[in-house]
Design a protein around this motif. Structure first.
Motif, short mmCIF file in Angstrom:
data_model
loop_
_atom_site.label_atom_id
_atom_site.label_comp_id
_atom_site.label_asym_id
_atom_site.label_seq_id
_atom_site.Cartn_x
_atom_site.Cartn_y
_atom_site.Cartn_z
N THR A 113 -13.33 4.83 -59.55
CA THR A 113 -12.34 4.41 -60.54
C THR A 113 -11.32 3.47 -59.91
O THR A 113 -10.98 2.43 -60.49
N GLY A 114 -10.83 3.82 -58.71
CA GLY A 114 -9.88 2.96 -58.02
C GLY A 114 -10.46 1.60 -57.69
O GLY A 114 -9.79 0.57 -57.83
N GLY A 115 -11.73 1.58 -57.29
CA GLY A 115 -12.39 0.30 -57.01
C GLY A 115 -12.53 -0.55 -58.25
O GLY A 115 -12.33 -1.78 -58.20
N GLY A 116 -12.86 0.08 -59.38
CA GLY A 116 -12.95 -0.65 -60.63
C GLY A 116 -11.62 -1.25 -61.03
O GLY A 116 -11.54 -2.40 -61.50
N ILE A 117 -10.55 -0.47 -60.86
CA ILE A 117 -9.21 -0.96 -61.20
C ILE A 117 -8.80 -2.09 -60.26
O ILE A 117 -8.15 -3.07 -60.68
N TYR A 118 -9.19 -2.00 -59.01
CA TYR A 118 -8.90 -3.07 -58.05
C TYR A 118 -9.55 -4.38 -58.51
O TYR A 118 -8.91 -5.44 -58.52
N VAL A 119 -10.81 -4.31 -58.91
CA VAL A 119 -11.52 -5.51 -59.38
C VAL A 119 -10.88 -6.03 -60.67
O VAL A 119 -10.72 -7.25 -60.86
N MET A 120 -10.49 -5.13 -61.57
CA MET A 120 -9.82 -5.53 -62.79
C MET A 120 -8.52 -6.28 -62.48
O MET A 120 -8.20 -7.30 -63.11
N ASN A 121 -7.78 -5.78 -61.51
CA ASN A 121 -6.53 -6.42 -61.12
C ASN A 121 -6.78 -7.83 -60.59
O ASN A 121 -6.08 -8.78 -60.96
N VAL A 122 -7.79 -7.97 -59.74
CA VAL A 122 -8.12 -9.28 -59.17
C VAL A 122 -8.52 -10.26 -60.27
O VAL A 122 -8.04 -11.40 -60.33
N LEU A 123 -9.40 -9.83 -61.18
CA LEU A 123 -9.87 -10.72 -62.25
C LEU A 123 -8.75 -11.07 -63.22
O LEU A 123 -8.65 -12.22 -63.67
N THR A 124 -7.92 -10.09 -63.55
CA THR A 124 -6.83 -10.34 -64.49
C THR A 124 -5.90 -11.42 -63.96
O THR A 124 -5.57 -12.38 -64.67
N PHE A 125 -5.48 -11.30 -62.72
CA PHE A 125 -4.54 -12.28 -62.18
C PHE A 125 -5.22 -13.60 -61.85
O PHE A 125 -4.57 -14.65 -61.89
N ALA A 126 -6.51 -13.57 -61.55
CA ALA A 126 -7.22 -14.84 -61.35
C ALA A 126 -7.18 -15.68 -62.62
O ALA A 126 -6.93 -16.89 -62.58
N VAL A 127 -7.42 -15.03 -63.76
CA VAL A 127 -7.37 -15.76 -65.04
C VAL A 127 -5.95 -16.20 -65.34
O VAL A 127 -5.73 -17.32 -65.84
N TRP A 128 -4.97 -15.33 -65.06
CA TRP A 128 -3.57 -15.73 -65.26
C TRP A 128 -3.23 -16.96 -64.44
O TRP A 128 -2.62 -17.93 -64.94
N PHE A 129 -3.54 -16.96 -63.16
CA PHE A 129 -3.23 -18.10 -62.29
C PHE A 129 -3.93 -19.36 -62.81
O PHE A 129 -3.33 -20.44 -62.82
N TRP A 130 -5.18 -19.22 -63.22
CA TRP A 130 -5.96 -20.35 -63.74
C TRP A 130 -5.35 -20.88 -65.04
O TRP A 130 -5.32 -22.09 -65.27
N GLU A 131 -4.86 -19.98 -65.88
CA GLU A 131 -4.29 -20.38 -67.16
C GLU A 131 -2.93 -21.06 -67.02
O GLU A 131 -2.59 -21.96 -67.80
N LEU A 132 -2.15 -20.64 -66.05
CA LEU A 132 -0.76 -21.09 -65.97
C LEU A 132 -0.53 -22.29 -65.05
O LEU A 132 0.42 -23.04 -65.26
#
Length: 222
Positions: A113-132
């Protein structure tokens, strides 16, 4: 004269859509398979909302990021906002479970579960950085904003990079991964307050999640 400028400061070919779509599919899949106690409402709710918005955005720019209107921009930001809310909720619920002594399953289940959340965090902010960064992918391809939110290494050492180099989604994904792992900037510097806040928020989420999950897992193994 325009050709003498580096690619990230002039009009260039539009970026492909598929890397971001793939990242959001992985993010939605991870949200779908999270334990029920970590999801806001039905586990299919956020992935469904993201899928509906994603289909509209893909229809507008199916192959390359060429079209940009205020409505499309709002939809793009709305999509990653929804994904972010799901990620933040999951992190908060996991922290609550660990701190309150709630049953988080075996050590293996907790680490998964922690590993999945870690990947979610990475992907979420990757898209944010790309969008902004400089107004998003379409704005960057038009070269309309010469002031970057993120200063990548090829920008500071243009003689060491091809003249046609410009940041694409893979660069923002790498930025997000290294920031989440090192809890600080590595080879890319945040230039604006928004970029600094985003990197700080990602590092804080990664640090708290990793520390609590590892400590709980070690305790469970003991």
């Amino acid at each position: 004269m325009d050709e003498a400028k580096p690619a990230w400061r002039r009009r260039t070919k539009a970026e492909h859509r598929w890397p971001v779509v793939l990242a959001l599919i992985v993010l939605g899949t991870l949200q779908w398979y999270l334990p029920d106690r970590l999801t806001p409402g039905p586990r299919w709710l956020f992935p469904l909302i993201e899928a509906v918005i994603g289909v509209v955005l893909i229809a507008a720019n199916p192959v390359r990021m060429r079209r940009d209107t205020p409505r499309l921009r709002m939809l793009s930001l709305g999509l990653i906002t929804v994904a972010s809310l799901g990620t933040v909720w999951t992190v908060v619920m996991l922290i609550r479970d660990i701190v309150s002594g709630h049953d988080t399953g075996s050590a293996g289940q907790l680490l998964a579960t922690g590993g999945g959340i870690y990947v979610m965090n990475v992907l979420t902010f990757a898209v944010w950085f790309w969008e902004l960064d400089r107004g998003g992918s379409v704005a960057r391809s038009l070269g309309s904003d010469p002031y970057p939110d993120f200063l990548f290494a090829p920008m500071t050492s243009p003689d060491m990079a091809h003249q046609d180099w410009e940041p694409w989604f893979a660069d923002y994904l790498y930025l997000s991964f290294t920031n989440s792992t090192a809890f600080s900037p590595t080879d890319t510097l945040p230039m604006t307050r928004g970029a600094k806040f985003g990197m700080a928020a990602e590092s804080a989420i990664a640090l708290v999640t990793a520390a609590l999950v590892v400590a709980k897992a070690v305790n469970a193994l003991g």
